[in-house]
Design a protein around this motif. Structure first.
Motif, PDB file in Angstrom:
ATOM      1  N   SER A   1       0.826  -1.205   0.000  1.00  0.00           N
ATOM      2  CA  SER A   1       0.000   0.000   0.000  1.00  0.00           C
ATOM      3  C   SER A   1       0.858   1.252   0.000  1.00  0.00           C
ATOM      4  CB  SER A   1      -0.931   0.010   1.216  1.00  0.00           C
ATOM      5  OG  SER A   1      -1.663   1.219   1.278  1.00  0.00           O
ATOM      6  N   ALA A   2       0.365   2.290  -0.681  1.00  0.00           N
ATOM      7  CA  ALA A   2       1.036   3.592  -0.627  1.00  0.00           C
ATOM      8  C   ALA A   2       0.721   4.315   0.669  1.00  0.00           C
ATOM      9  CB  ALA A   2       0.603   4.452  -1.813  1.00  0.00           C
ATOM     10  N   ILE A   3      -0.351   3.897   1.341  1.00  0.00           N
ATOM     11  CA  ILE A   3      -0.750   4.525   2.604  1.00  0.00           C
ATOM     12  C   ILE A   3      -0.394   3.572   3.729  1.00  0.00           C
ATOM     13  CG2 ILE A   3      -2.676   5.466   3.953  1.00  0.00           C
ATOM     14  CD1 ILE A   3      -4.048   6.166   1.335  1.00  0.00           C
ATOM     15  N   THR A   4       0.794   3.760   4.258  1.00  0.00           N
ATOM     16  CA  THR A   4       1.278   2.876   5.311  1.00  0.00           C
ATOM     17  C   THR A   4       2.373   3.587   6.093  1.00  0.00           C
ATOM     18  OG1 THR A   4       2.081   0.629   5.787  1.00  0.00           O
ATOM     19  CG2 THR A   4       3.057   1.761   3.899  1.00  0.00           C
ATOM     20  N   GLY A   5       2.654   3.092   7.283  1.00  0.00           N
ATOM     21  CA  GLY A   5       3.681   3.684   8.129  1.00  0.00           C
ATOM     22  C   GLY A   5       4.971   2.891   8.081  1.00  0.00           C
ATOM     23  N   THR A   6       6.082   3.577   8.317  1.00  0.00           N
ATOM     24  CA  THR A   6       7.364   2.920   8.540  1.00  0.00           C
ATOM     25  C   THR A   6       7.685   3.097  10.020  1.00  0.00           C
ATOM     26  OG1 THR A   6       9.721   2.893   7.964  1.00  0.00           O
ATOM     27  CG2 THR A   6       8.598   4.990   7.712  1.00  0.00           C
ATOM     28  N   TYR A   7       7.991   2.003  10.712  1.00  0.00           N
ATOM     29  CA  TYR A   7       8.058   1.998  12.168  1.00  0.00           C
ATOM     30  C   TYR A   7       9.466   1.645  12.645  1.00  0.00           C
ATOM     31  CZ  TYR A   7       3.007   1.768  11.600  1.00  0.00           C
ATOM     32  OH  TYR A   7       1.706   2.034  11.230  1.00  0.00           O
ATOM     33  N   THR A   8       9.973   2.447  13.569  1.00  0.00           N
ATOM     34  CA  THR A   8      11.214   2.118  14.260  1.00  0.00           C
ATOM     35  C   THR A   8      10.851   1.711  15.674  1.00  0.00           C
ATOM     36  OG1 THR A   8      12.501   3.688  12.941  1.00  0.00           O
ATOM     37  CG2 THR A   8      13.476   2.935  15.003  1.00  0.00           C
ATOM     38  N   LEU A   9      11.178   0.478  16.019  1.00  0.00           N
ATOM     39  CA  LEU A   9      10.866  -0.053  17.342  1.00  0.00           C
ATOM     40  C   LEU A   9      12.061   0.137  18.265  1.00  0.00           C
ATOM     41  CD1 LEU A   9       9.328  -3.482  16.185  1.00  0.00           C
ATOM     42  CD2 LEU A   9       8.220  -1.244  16.291  1.00  0.00           C
ATOM     43  N   ARG A  10      11.801   0.736  19.403  1.00  0.00           N
ATOM     44  CA  ARG A  10      12.827   0.983  20.418  1.00  0.00           C
ATOM     45  C   ARG A  10      14.035   1.740  19.855  1.00  0.00           C
ATOM     46  NH1 ARG A  10      15.275  -3.259  22.765  1.00  0.00           N
ATOM     47  NH2 ARG A  10      15.549  -2.072  24.668  1.00  0.00           N
ATOM     48  N   PRO A  11      13.803   2.927  19.264  1.00  0.00           N
ATOM     49  CA  PRO A  11      14.938   3.741  18.818  1.00  0.00           C
ATOM     50  C   PRO A  11      15.852   4.087  19.986  1.00  0.00           C
ATOM     51  CG  PRO A  11      12.903   5.034  18.857  1.00  0.00           C
ATOM     52  CD  PRO A  11      12.510   3.608  19.064  1.00  0.00           C
ATOM     53  N   PHE A  12      17.147   4.028  19.753  1.00  0.00           N
ATOM     54  CA  PHE A  12      18.147   4.242  20.821  1.00  0.00           C
ATOM     55  C   PHE A  12      18.000   3.231  21.954  1.00  0.00           C
ATOM     56  CE2 PHE A  12      17.185   8.472  19.017  1.00  0.00           C
ATOM     57  CZ  PHE A  12      18.443   8.872  18.569  1.00  0.00           C
ATOM     58  N   GLY A  13      17.228   2.156  21.757  1.00  0.00           N
ATOM     59  CA  GLY A  13      16.974   1.206  22.830  1.00  0.00           C
ATOM     60  C   GLY A  13      15.960   1.695  23.846  1.00  0.00           C
ATOM     61  N   ARG A  14      15.264   2.782  23.510  1.00  0.00           N
ATOM     62  CA  ARG A  14      14.297   3.370  24.443  1.00  0.00           C
ATOM     63  C   ARG A  14      12.921   2.702  24.303  1.00  0.00           C
ATOM     64  NH1 ARG A  14      16.273   9.391  22.540  1.00  0.00           N
ATOM     65  NH2 ARG A  14      18.130   9.509  23.872  1.00  0.00           N
ATOM     66  N   PRO A  15      12.095   2.771  25.345  1.00  0.00           N
ATOM     67  CA  PRO A  15      10.775   2.134  25.298  1.00  0.00           C
ATOM     68  C   PRO A  15       9.760   2.959  24.503  1.00  0.00           C
ATOM     69  CG  PRO A  15      11.064   3.217  27.413  1.00  0.00           C
ATOM     70  CD  PRO A  15      12.376   3.370  26.677  1.00  0.00           C
ATOM     71  N   VAL A  16      10.028   3.096  23.213  1.00  0.00           N
ATOM     72  CA  VAL A  16       9.244   3.951  22.336  1.00  0.00           C
ATOM     73  C   VAL A  16       9.092   3.259  20.984  1.00  0.00           C
ATOM     74  CG1 VAL A  16       9.268   6.178  21.082  1.00  0.00           C
ATOM     75  CG2 VAL A  16       9.999   6.087  23.464  1.00  0.00           C
ATOM     76  N   VAL A  17       7.997   3.545  20.301  1.00  0.00           N
ATOM     77  CA  VAL A  17       7.842   3.180  18.894  1.00  0.00           C
ATOM     78  C   VAL A  17       7.627   4.473  18.120  1.00  0.00           C
ATOM     79  CG1 VAL A  17       6.404   2.017  17.170  1.00  0.00           C
ATOM     80  CG2 VAL A  17       6.900   0.892  19.350  1.00  0.00           C
ATOM     81  N   GLU A  18       8.403   4.665  17.059  1.00  0.00           N
ATOM     82  CA  GLU A  18       8.300   5.850  16.216  1.00  0.00           C
ATOM     83  C   GLU A  18       7.712   5.447  14.871  1.00  0.00           C
ATOM     84  OE1 GLU A  18      11.374   8.750  13.768  1.00  0.00           O
ATOM     85  OE2 GLU A  18      11.935   8.142  15.802  1.00  0.00           O
TER      86      GLU A  18
END
Length: 402
Positions: A276-293
């Protein structure tokens, strides 16, 4: 009524770079910034004690990026771990064979760009009914902020030829770094410029807080703001027209805190829907932090800005749960997001040339009146859409005035 030597209109990366260069040379300079902060499209916020970049996040072309040296001089830690955009963590929803197929299609597209079509349209280089065309549109959205059908091949090639494929990050935030570079500079916040009158021997710059008289001005506002007519600039029709040919695309971010996600590799990556052209690209635990970007670009960012931040967050959680399992719904909490198209003083993310209009960048950077110069990422012929392109543009204009 204030009377100053040089007014810098816009306090983003270009404006700060110009003002810092001029101030360090002993010139009387004042930044006029429409919003209530400095940094422009580089904007770090703190959520749950963690720095989050709502705008610029990567030190692109890191070996030649001037922000690297600035970061080191100011004590900002740089993360040199390579991005994992080309990987799909554990192959979830996107097998290794499929990944190879997409990247082969992208490589073929890049090779085809060596000979721009007569239309200069990137979409004209895609194979009819190509298996990966929708995903290539998504990639164009992340890279350029716009889909293939709006992209100039010549412009895209100019960026690729100038870029070094090495990208680093600033642990405490790229936006925080850009803002820190303005430390000690004079700035008037919440002071949008509405007109520049050049009919006299000195410039009269109008703002809601009163007029400012200046010898020269450097205008660093976005192309969308320029093209909107927000600043009345008599005698600058060619500049304003060039700005309209260099519109800002959209790239927005969503951030979620993550509980009990320690099994996930730091900086792991997922593409939400490779079909799909409408979709997200996800970084899980950037810098090892408890975050999803999550990053949304082009068609995806446009669709999600229509939905609003809550709707966009629900979409992203749906994509993640579709890949990782429904139990992830309990692990994710939406905490921050951007919608750059709705930012009154920006109106988008970063510039791209319309097909056949790459030359507008040079027009935008060429002064009509020697007292009024233009700077910003859109003025760069090869480093546009980046904070380092904006920086270099600001420094170049400041040195020209010196």
């Amino acid at each position: 009524m204030k009377d100053i030597d040089i007014a810098v209109i816009g306090g983003g990366a270009a404006g700060i770079a110009a003002a810092r260069t001029l101030a360090d040379a002993g010139r009387d300079v004042l930044i006029l910034e429409a919003s209530d902060r400095l940094g422009g499209r580089a904007h770090t916020v703190h959520v749950a004690g963690l720095p989050i970049d709502l705008g610029a996040g990567w030190l692109h072309s890191a070996p030649k990026n001037p922000w690297v040296a600035i970061a080191e001089a100011r004590g900002f830690a740089i993360c040199r771990a390579r991005p994992r955009w080309g990987e799909q963590w554990r192959g979830l929803g996107f097998s290794k064979a499929e990944q190879d197929g997409l990247w082969s299609a992208f490589a073929a597209f890049q090779e085809a760009m060596a000979t721009p079509p007569p239309s200069d349209l990137a979409s004209d280089l895609l194979p009819p009914d190509g298996e990966w065309n929708a995903s290539l549109d998504a990639l164009s959205g992340y890279i350029n902020g716009a889909p293939m059908r709006e992209m100039s091949v010549t412009d895209w090639r100019a960026y690729d030829e100038a870029a070094i494929n090495v990208d680093w990050r600033v642990a405490d935030g790229y936006g925080a770094l850009v803002a820190a570079h303005a430390t000690g500079l004079r700035a008037a916040l919440a002071t949008p410029v509405t007109a520049i009158d050049s009919s006299g021997t000195r410039l009269r710059i109008e703002t809601p807080r009163g007029a400012i008289i200046a010898g020269t001005a450097i205008v660093t506002v976005s192309t969308n703001v320029l093209a909107s007519g927000a600043i009345h600039l008599p005698g600058h029709d060619a500049i304003l027209h060039a700005a309209s040919e260099l519109p800002l695309g959209l790239a927005d971010k969503l951030f979620f805190t993550l509980e009990d996600g320690e099994e996930v590799d730091a900086n792991a990556h997922l593409l939400g829907n490779p079909r799909s052209a409408i979709t997200g690209t996800y970084t899980l635990r950037p810098f090892g932090r408890p975050v999803v970007e999550c990053m949304l670009g082009g068609e995806g960012a446009r669709a999600m800005e229509q939905e609003g931040l809550d709707g966009a967050a629900a979409f992203a959680v749906g994509e993640l749960c579709g890949l990782l399992g429904s139990e992830w719904r309990k692990k994710l909490r939406f905490v921050a997001g951007s919608a750059w198209g709705r930012e009154t003083w920006v109106l988008g993310s970063y510039s791209h040339a319309l097909p056949g209009k790459h030359g507008a960048r040079k027009v935008l950077a060429t002064p009509v009146d020697s007292r009024i110069r233009f700077a910003g990422e859109a003025c760069s012929e090869g480093e546009f859409s980046t904070a380092h392109g904006a920086y270099n543009s600001g420094v170049t204009v400041a040195k020209a005035l010196l």
